[in-house]
Design a protein around this motif. Structure first.
Motif, short mmCIF file in Angstrom:
data_model
loop_
_atom_site.label_atom_id
_atom_site.label_comp_id
_atom_site.label_asym_id
_atom_site.label_seq_id
_atom_site.Cartn_x
_atom_site.Cartn_y
_atom_site.Cartn_z
N TRP A 9 0.87 -1.18 0.00
CA TRP A 9 0.00 0.00 0.00
C TRP A 9 0.90 1.23 0.00
O TRP A 9 1.72 1.39 0.89
N GLN A 10 0.77 2.06 -1.01
CA GLN A 10 1.62 3.24 -1.10
C GLN A 10 0.81 4.51 -1.27
O GLN A 10 -0.33 4.48 -1.76
N ASN A 11 1.43 5.61 -0.84
CA ASN A 11 0.77 6.91 -0.97
C ASN A 11 0.95 7.44 -2.39
O ASN A 11 1.65 6.83 -3.21
N TRP A 12 0.37 8.60 -2.66
CA TRP A 12 0.40 9.21 -3.99
C TRP A 12 1.82 9.42 -4.52
O TRP A 12 2.07 9.37 -5.73
N ASP A 13 2.78 9.64 -3.60
CA ASP A 13 4.16 9.94 -4.01
C ASP A 13 5.06 8.72 -3.97
O ASP A 13 6.28 8.83 -4.12
N GLY A 14 4.47 7.53 -3.78
CA GLY A 14 5.26 6.31 -3.78
C GLY A 14 5.75 5.87 -2.41
O GLY A 14 6.40 4.82 -2.28
N THR A 15 5.47 6.67 -1.38
CA THR A 15 5.86 6.30 -0.03
C THR A 15 5.07 5.07 0.42
O THR A 15 3.84 5.06 0.37
N VAL A 16 5.80 4.03 0.87
CA VAL A 16 5.12 2.80 1.30
C VAL A 16 4.48 3.02 2.66
O VAL A 16 5.15 3.43 3.62
N LEU A 17 3.20 2.77 2.75
CA LEU A 17 2.44 2.96 3.98
C LEU A 17 2.28 1.66 4.78
O LEU A 17 2.24 1.67 6.01
N GLU A 18 2.20 0.56 4.04
CA GLU A 18 1.98 -0.73 4.72
C GLU A 18 2.28 -1.84 3.72
O GLU A 18 2.06 -1.71 2.51
N THR A 19 2.82 -2.96 4.24
CA THR A 19 3.06 -4.14 3.42
C THR A 19 2.44 -5.35 4.12
O THR A 19 2.67 -5.58 5.30
N ASP A 20 1.63 -6.09 3.38
CA ASP A 20 0.95 -7.24 3.95
C ASP A 20 1.28 -8.50 3.15
O ASP A 20 1.52 -8.43 1.93
N THR A 21 1.29 -9.64 3.84
CA THR A 21 1.40 -10.94 3.18
C THR A 21 0.03 -11.59 3.24
O THR A 21 -0.53 -11.80 4.32
N VAL A 22 -0.51 -11.89 2.08
CA VAL A 22 -1.90 -12.37 1.99
C VAL A 22 -1.93 -13.71 1.27
O VAL A 22 -1.25 -13.91 0.26
N ALA A 23 -2.74 -14.61 1.81
CA ALA A 23 -2.89 -15.94 1.19
C ALA A 23 -3.70 -15.84 -0.10
O ALA A 23 -4.50 -14.91 -0.30
N TYR A 24 -3.46 -16.81 -0.97
CA TYR A 24 -4.18 -16.86 -2.25
C TYR A 24 -5.70 -16.81 -1.99
O TYR A 24 -6.24 -17.55 -1.16
N GLY A 25 -6.37 -15.92 -2.72
CA GLY A 25 -7.82 -15.80 -2.62
C GLY A 25 -8.31 -14.92 -1.48
O GLY A 25 -9.52 -14.62 -1.41
N GLU A 26 -7.40 -14.49 -0.61
CA GLU A 26 -7.80 -13.62 0.51
C GLU A 26 -7.84 -12.16 0.02
O GLU A 26 -6.95 -11.71 -0.70
#
Length: 223
Positions: A9-26
């Motif tokens: 998840w990044q902001n308008w300027d490319g700053t990363v706000l959050e990174t998640d690991t998600v299972a297939y289909g989630e």
């Protein structure tokens, strides 16, 4: 083994706000603070997420995806403020918006073409005296001062069957003045008479006598 993907998840300027690991289909879900954007020229409000420039709703994960914050915007409105040359009397105010191109030649129209008796408006300057050129509206009001050029008028003198003093320093038959100038009639002589003064008229036929001051020049020719 369940396949997982990285959701960024990044902001308008490319700053990363959050990174998640998600299972297939989630379906990924952002859990951070609401994204913001500096309000320079615009009021920005977070609207939704998107992939690149395309707005979309986060979908069940099937691959690594980066979602970018999207915002709605409302441009800031500001005023062009037109002051008289005294720096305090407001002549006009015109609302415009941030980043609009402003032509220096258009300012008088924006100001409503103000007038001043005995003067012609020749343009505008900034309060510090600098010249106004074309510009893009900044994120604030902009103030201008009027530049007036005094109009020239002529006062005509007639010796009324007499003659003017050839040695007088004052103009003999006419004088060019601007409004407020002191009127200095020439000396005149006529045999058998004493000059007691001049009458001033507002027309060349001398049919309408000037009712104003005869000591200073009005905003018109005099005879």
């Amino acid at each position: 083994q369940v396949q997982t993907f990285t959701i960024t998840w990044q902001n308008w300027d490319g700053t990363v706000l959050e990174t998640d690991t998600v299972a297939y289909g989630e379906t990924p879900e952002y859990n951070g603070e609401t994204p913001t954007r500096p309000n320079v020229g615009y009021d920005f409000t977070f609207n939704c997420w998107g992939i690149g420039s395309t707005q979309t709703t986060p979908a069940p994960a099937t691959k690594d995806v980066t979602y970018t914050a999207h915002f709605t915007s409302a441009v800031h409105k500001h005023d062009l403020i037109f002051l008289d040359d005294d720096g305090s009397t407001e002549l006009a105010r015109y609302e415009t918006h941030y980043s609009k191109r402003i032509s220096a030649s258009w300012l008088t129209t924006a100001a409503g073409k103000p007038t001043r008796e005995g003067y012609t408006l020749t343009g505008w300057i900034y309060p510090d005296g600098s010249t106004v050129t074309d510009f893009y509206m900044p994120d604030n009001d902009v103030t201008f001062l009027a530049v007036w050029e005094p109009d020239q008028y002529t006062v005509y003198f007639d010796a009324n069957e007499g003659s003017f003093d050839p040695y007088s320093a004052a103009p003999q038959t006419s004088s060019t003045c601007v409004i407020g100038d002191a009127i200095s009639p020439p000396k005149a002589y006529r045999t058998g008479y004493t000059l007691t003064g001049y009458r001033f008229y507002t027309d060349s036929d001398c049919a309408t006598e000037n009712n104003g001051s005869t000591a200073t020049m009005p905003a018109q020719d005099l005879w």
